[in-house]
Design a protein around this motif. Sequence first.
Motif, mmCIF file in Angstrom:
data_model
loop_
_atom_site.group_PDB
_atom_site.id
_atom_site.type_symbol
_atom_site.label_atom_id
_atom_site.label_comp_id
_atom_site.label_asym_id
_atom_site.label_seq_id
_atom_site.Cartn_x
_atom_site.Cartn_y
_atom_site.Cartn_z
ATOM 1 N N TYR A 68 0.692 -1.257 0.016
ATOM 2 C CA TYR A 68 -0.091 0.028 0.077
ATOM 3 C C TYR A 68 1.159 1.370 -0.004
ATOM 4 O O TYR A 68 2.071 1.209 0.685
ATOM 5 C CB TYR A 68 -0.733 0.238 1.134
ATOM 6 C CG TYR A 68 -2.040 -1.011 1.372
ATOM 7 C CD1 TYR A 68 -3.137 -0.941 0.649
ATOM 8 C CD2 TYR A 68 -1.655 -2.139 2.021
ATOM 9 C CE1 TYR A 68 -3.970 -1.827 0.843
ATOM 10 C CE2 TYR A 68 -2.648 -3.021 2.142
ATOM 11 C CZ TYR A 68 -3.869 -3.035 1.456
ATOM 12 O OH TYR A 68 -4.758 -4.186 1.500
ATOM 13 N N SER A 72 -3.356 5.297 1.935
ATOM 14 C CA SER A 72 -4.293 4.718 0.579
ATOM 15 C C SER A 72 -4.856 3.233 1.413
ATOM 16 O O SER A 72 -3.741 2.568 1.836
ATOM 17 C CB SER A 72 -3.461 4.644 -0.459
ATOM 18 O OG SER A 72 -4.223 3.912 -1.506
ATOM 19 N N THR A 73 -5.873 3.263 1.164
ATOM 20 C CA THR A 73 -6.584 1.752 1.382
ATOM 21 C C THR A 73 -6.894 0.991 0.318
ATOM 22 O O THR A 73 -7.448 0.075 0.528
ATOM 23 C CB THR A 73 -7.891 2.076 2.366
ATOM 24 O OG1 THR A 73 -8.805 2.957 1.412
ATOM 25 C CG2 THR A 73 -7.630 3.075 3.568
ATOM 26 N N ARG A 75 -4.988 -1.287 -3.051
ATOM 27 C CA ARG A 75 -3.963 -1.588 -3.710
ATOM 28 C C ARG A 75 -3.697 -1.169 -5.292
ATOM 29 O O ARG A 75 -4.697 -0.798 -5.684
ATOM 30 C CB ARG A 75 -3.788 -3.018 -3.851
ATOM 31 C CG ARG A 75 -3.905 -3.896 -2.428
ATOM 32 C CD ARG A 75 -3.892 -5.410 -2.384
ATOM 33 N NE ARG A 75 -4.985 -5.745 -3.135
ATOM 34 C CZ ARG A 75 -5.115 -6.876 -3.854
ATOM 35 N NH1 ARG A 75 -4.046 -7.571 -4.084
ATOM 36 N NH2 ARG A 75 -6.371 -7.263 -4.290
ATOM 37 N N VAL A 124 -5.453 1.535 6.427
ATOM 38 C CA VAL A 124 -6.106 0.377 5.786
ATOM 39 C C VAL A 124 -6.093 -0.731 6.874
ATOM 40 O O VAL A 124 -6.791 -1.772 6.715
ATOM 41 C CB VAL A 124 -5.172 0.010 4.829
ATOM 42 C CG1 VAL A 124 -3.668 -0.372 5.031
ATOM 43 C CG2 VAL A 124 -5.804 -1.091 3.960
#
Length: 249
Positions: A68, A72-73, A75, A124
């Motif tokens: 990641y 950012s959550t 891919r 995440v």
Amino acid sequence: MKRLIYLSMAALMMLASASCKKVNYDLPDGDITMPVAIDLGITVDGKTIKWASCNLGAAEEYETGYFYAWGSTARKTEYLWKSYPYSNSDGTKFMKYCLPEQDGWWGGEGTPDGLQALQPGDDVAAKRLGGKWRMPTEKEASALISTLYKPTQYTWDFHAQSGGVSGVKITRRSTGNSIFLPYTGRMDGNKLEFSAIRGFFWTMTASKGATDGPDGAFNLGIDINDEGAGIWSNSRCFGFPIRPVYVME
């Protein structure tokens, strides 16, 4: 007149296309295995910090799991500024996680937001695991690293093997509880770098970066060649694995 209107609309569409970021980098969410919370006897600010038995997205301790970008959550297929959610396409302006003294890097509305720790919606680990799980702070990662300098209480094996993968095994002597951190490498663009020699694991804490701008975030780093560990700062757009923590109040 119709032709002029058509050309004007086409120009607007081209302008919008040039100014909007590409949105085709996200991969579908993968399966998540719930890790075991390992108690290594570490407390930070009065809280017991238990470390996950594997990386986020991994089923075994030796698996890399998912990469990641910081904050950012989702891919990615490429880990570059143009696919990073909170910056412009070259990482010179940021729309979130920017300190007041970095106002020259601010690209959002109003003034810099002053956020240095990821909010739950951008964490995440918290999003995928829920409960008391989340990404570690820089301070919590530092507390784990500090056990390297307590040889009467902990052992660090920088040449450990698990499932045929090299990594660091950290063991608390009094209980035998341990975690294995594989040498995962990192994703830069679509290339895997430093595989089998270094491990990179994001914390939830932003750094100021090498240029005093909000382009960096702290990570826990391990290196087989130096047989060392530390808190490093890397560009937020890189793809790193996540080793979650379970926090007991």
